[in-house]
Design a protein around this motif. Structure first.
Motif, PDB file in Angstrom:
ATOM      1  N   GLU A  62       0.847  -1.188   0.000  1.00  0.00           N
ATOM      2  CA  GLU A  62       0.000   0.000   0.000  1.00  0.00           C
ATOM      3  C   GLU A  62       0.882   1.237   0.000  1.00  0.00           C
ATOM      4  O   GLU A  62       1.770   1.375   0.851  1.00  0.00           O
ATOM      5  CB  GLU A  62      -0.925   0.017   1.211  1.00  0.00           C
ATOM      6  N   VAL A  63       0.638   2.124  -0.960  1.00  0.00           N
ATOM      7  CA  VAL A  63       1.373   3.384  -1.056  1.00  0.00           C
ATOM      8  C   VAL A  63       0.368   4.502  -0.793  1.00  0.00           C
ATOM      9  O   VAL A  63      -0.586   4.686  -1.561  1.00  0.00           O
ATOM     10  CB  VAL A  63       2.032   3.559  -2.438  1.00  0.00           C
ATOM     11  N   GLY A  64       0.586   5.232   0.304  1.00  0.00           N
ATOM     12  CA  GLY A  64      -0.360   6.250   0.719  1.00  0.00           C
ATOM     13  C   GLY A  64      -0.328   7.501  -0.144  1.00  0.00           C
ATOM     14  O   GLY A  64       0.492   7.640  -1.064  1.00  0.00           O
ATOM     15  N   ASP A  65      -1.197   8.426   0.163  1.00  0.00           N
ATOM     16  CA  ASP A  65      -1.309   9.666  -0.592  1.00  0.00           C
ATOM     17  C   ASP A  65       0.046  10.368  -0.719  1.00  0.00           C
ATOM     18  O   ASP A  65       0.761  10.551   0.290  1.00  0.00           O
ATOM     19  CB  ASP A  65      -2.297  10.616   0.091  1.00  0.00           C
ATOM     20  N   SER A  66       0.415  10.717  -1.941  1.00  0.00           N
ATOM     21  CA  SER A  66       1.630  11.489  -2.257  1.00  0.00           C
ATOM     22  C   SER A  66       2.930  10.737  -1.981  1.00  0.00           C
ATOM     23  O   SER A  66       4.003  11.315  -2.131  1.00  0.00           O
ATOM     24  CB  SER A  66       1.646  12.828  -1.498  1.00  0.00           C
ATOM     25  N   ALA A  67       2.856   9.482  -1.584  1.00  0.00           N
ATOM     26  CA  ALA A  67       4.078   8.708  -1.325  1.00  0.00           C
ATOM     27  C   ALA A  67       4.583   8.068  -2.612  1.00  0.00           C
ATOM     28  O   ALA A  67       3.839   7.906  -3.581  1.00  0.00           O
ATOM     29  CB  ALA A  67       3.811   7.641  -0.268  1.00  0.00           C
ATOM     30  N   SER A  68       5.866   7.700  -2.610  1.00  0.00           N
ATOM     31  CA  SER A  68       6.499   7.123  -3.800  1.00  0.00           C
ATOM     32  C   SER A  68       7.370   5.945  -3.392  1.00  0.00           C
ATOM     33  O   SER A  68       8.233   6.067  -2.517  1.00  0.00           O
ATOM     34  CB  SER A  68       7.350   8.180  -4.514  1.00  0.00           C
ATOM     35  N   LEU A  69       7.155   4.798  -4.035  1.00  0.00           N
ATOM     36  CA  LEU A  69       7.870   3.565  -3.704  1.00  0.00           C
ATOM     37  C   LEU A  69       8.455   2.938  -4.954  1.00  0.00           C
ATOM     38  O   LEU A  69       7.775   2.786  -5.967  1.00  0.00           O
ATOM     39  CB  LEU A  69       6.912   2.570  -3.035  1.00  0.00           C
ATOM     40  N   LEU A  70       9.726   2.575  -4.861  1.00  0.00           N
ATOM     41  CA  LEU A  70      10.393   1.749  -5.865  1.00  0.00           C
ATOM     42  C   LEU A  70      10.615   0.383  -5.228  1.00  0.00           C
ATOM     43  O   LEU A  70      11.315   0.261  -4.221  1.00  0.00           O
ATOM     44  CB  LEU A  70      11.729   2.363  -6.283  1.00  0.00           C
ATOM     45  N   LEU A  71       9.992  -0.647  -5.793  1.00  0.00           N
ATOM     46  CA  LEU A  71      10.081  -1.997  -5.244  1.00  0.00           C
ATOM     47  C   LEU A  71      10.818  -2.881  -6.231  1.00  0.00           C
ATOM     48  O   LEU A  71      10.386  -3.057  -7.379  1.00  0.00           O
ATOM     49  CB  LEU A  71       8.684  -2.549  -4.969  1.00  0.00           C
ATOM     50  N   ALA A  72      11.948  -3.436  -5.782  1.00  0.00           N
ATOM     51  CA  ALA A  72      12.792  -4.272  -6.634  1.00  0.00           C
ATOM     52  C   ALA A  72      13.025  -5.611  -5.943  1.00  0.00           C
ATOM     53  O   ALA A  72      12.559  -5.845  -4.824  1.00  0.00           O
ATOM     54  CB  ALA A  72      14.115  -3.574  -6.913  1.00  0.00           C
ATOM     55  N   THR A  73      13.736  -6.506  -6.598  1.00  0.00           N
ATOM     56  CA  THR A  73      14.116  -7.785  -6.005  1.00  0.00           C
ATOM     57  C   THR A  73      15.633  -7.893  -5.952  1.00  0.00           C
ATOM     58  O   THR A  73      16.344  -7.245  -6.724  1.00  0.00           O
ATOM     59  CB  THR A  73      13.547  -8.969  -6.807  1.00  0.00           C
ATOM     60  N   GLN A  74      16.125  -8.718  -5.034  1.00  0.00           N
ATOM     61  CA  GLN A  74      17.570  -8.858  -4.876  1.00  0.00           C
ATOM     62  C   GLN A  74      18.198  -9.617  -6.027  1.00  0.00           C
ATOM     63  O   GLN A  74      19.343  -9.375  -6.401  1.00  0.00           O
ATOM     64  CB  GLN A  74      17.879  -9.560  -3.553  1.00  0.00           C
ATOM     65  N   SER A  75      17.444 -10.535  -6.619  1.00  0.00           N
ATOM     66  CA  SER A  75      17.969 -11.356  -7.707  1.00  0.00           C
ATOM     67  C   SER A  75      16.798 -11.898  -8.526  1.00  0.00           C
ATOM     68  O   SER A  75      15.637 -11.609  -8.231  1.00  0.00           O
ATOM     69  CB  SER A  75      18.802 -12.519  -7.153  1.00  0.00           C
ATOM     70  N   ALA A  76      17.110 -12.670  -9.546  1.00  0.00           N
ATOM     71  CA  ALA A  76      16.082 -13.248 -10.402  1.00  0.00           C
ATOM     72  C   ALA A  76      15.162 -14.174  -9.601  1.00  0.00           C
ATOM     73  O   ALA A  76      15.574 -14.811  -8.629  1.00  0.00           O
ATOM     74  CB  ALA A  76      16.727 -14.017 -11.544  1.00  0.00           C
ATOM     75  N   THR A  77      13.902 -14.226 -10.013  1.00  0.00           N
ATOM     76  CA  THR A  77      12.951 -15.182  -9.450  1.00  0.00           C
ATOM     77  C   THR A  77      13.076 -16.485 -10.234  1.00  0.00           C
ATOM     78  O   THR A  77      12.777 -16.529 -11.423  1.00  0.00           O
ATOM     79  CB  THR A  77      11.513 -14.653  -9.549  1.00  0.00           C
ATOM     80  N   LYS A  78      13.526 -17.541  -9.568  1.00  0.00           N
ATOM     81  CA  LYS A  78      13.767 -18.820 -10.227  1.00  0.00           C
ATOM     82  C   LYS A  78      12.676 -19.817  -9.855  1.00  0.00           C
ATOM     83  O   LYS A  78      12.386 -20.016  -8.668  1.00  0.00           O
ATOM     84  CB  LYS A  78      15.137 -19.370  -9.824  1.00  0.00           C
ATOM     85  N   VAL A  79      12.083 -20.410 -10.866  1.00  0.00           N
ATOM     86  CA  VAL A  79      11.052 -21.416 -10.652  1.00  0.00           C
ATOM     87  C   VAL A  79      11.591 -22.755 -11.134  1.00  0.00           C
ATOM     88  O   VAL A  79      11.827 -22.947 -12.332  1.00  0.00           O
ATOM     89  CB  VAL A  79       9.751 -21.077 -11.398  1.00  0.00           C
TER      90      VAL A  79
END
Length: 277
Positions: A62-79
């Motif tokens: 959840e990103v609230g009013d006027s907030a800014s989020l960059l969401l990344a991963t540490q490495s590749a997602t391996k299946v």
């Protein structure tokens, strides 16, 4: 198995975590700031290193009013192999007024006999800004074949929550990659390419001129690319870009060139460099 909850709000010109919870095989590293824009960056970590059969990962953001989020991963997602059942990730995202989310995971790698499903549901306000980029690539196979995974399903739903009315569906992006048995390298299945890149952008500033500009930008890359616009709901519009290539690096460069243009034009930020090594 894993569960992650992250809530971000704006405080004193910076975005900070208001709520954070994790259990199982998901967590986030300590936040950091790449520039003076106030955008906070969190990196999602899976200590287990991979998704296996019957694994279920739940992510709530959840990103609230006027907030800014960059969401990344540490490495590749391996299946890896998923005998008996598929691995699954479900993500729920809510964006407030003027809120912004950049979702920039590393590539998804599906290995031999892997089956994976990913569902992302986003509810945003007409003034919100959303950018989601993703690359899907086949993993190494002992016989050297291009595809040996069973299937990859990616489903994105974007809903617009305007004041005084029920949320309306802006876009439903449903992708199924199911390699056929036998020869999968020719025309008719991903047009002979092995890697897929996707970009979803939702913002009041999205229009046909932007779609044309991004398409022109992708012409400099070794990839086959198409772009389409969604309908407009309460003054906001979505854009979906799909690109085929034979290289993860090429697709990452292509998507980065598009998102860097948006970062600079809309928010005055420089090119994104996460420097994970």
């Amino acid at each position: 198995m894993g569960r992650l909850e992250l809530g971000v709000s704006s405080r004193g010109g910076r975005s900070v975590a208001l709520h954070q919870f994790h259990e199982g095989a998901l967590r986030v590293l300590r936040p950091y700031y790449l520039d003076d824009s106030g955008q906070v960056c969190y990196v999602v970590v899976n200590p287990g290193g991979a998704y296996l059969g019957a694994d279920l990962f739940l992510i709530d953001v959840e990103v609230g009013d006027s907030a800014s989020l960059l969401l990344a991963t540490q490495s590749a997602t391996k299946v890896y192999r998923t005998p008996g059942s598929f691995a699954e990730q479900r993500m729920s995202v809510r964006l407030g007024e003027g809120a912004r989310l950049e979702l920039r995971p590393d590539q998804l790698i599906a290995y031999r006999e892997a089956s994976y499903r990913q569902r992302t549901s986003v509810t945003l306000r007409p003034s919100s800004s959303l950018v989601m980029a993703e690359v899907v690539t086949p993993g190494w196979s002992p016989d050297g074949a291009a595809f040996r995974y069973e299937e990859v399903r990616l489903r994105n739903e974007v809903w617009v929550d305007a004041a005084g009315s029920d949320p309306q569906l802006l876009a439903l992006d449903n992708l199924l990659i199911r390699p056929p048995l036998g020869d999968v390298t020719g025309l008719g299945f991903m047009e002979g390419y092995s890697h897929l890149g996707s970009l979803v952008v939702v913002d009041p500033r999205v229009d046909q001129a932007l779609a044309d500009e991004l398409h022109l930008l992708t012409a400099d890359h070794h990839a086959l690319t198409g772009i389409s616009l969604t309908r407009t709901v309460s003054g906001t519009t979505g854009l979906v870009l799909r690109s085929l290539s034979n290289s993860t690096d090429e697709l990452n460069r292509l998507l980065r060139s598009c998102t860097d243009l948006l970062r600079h034009r809309w928010f005055g930020q420089g090119p994104l460099n996460l420097r994970k090594h």
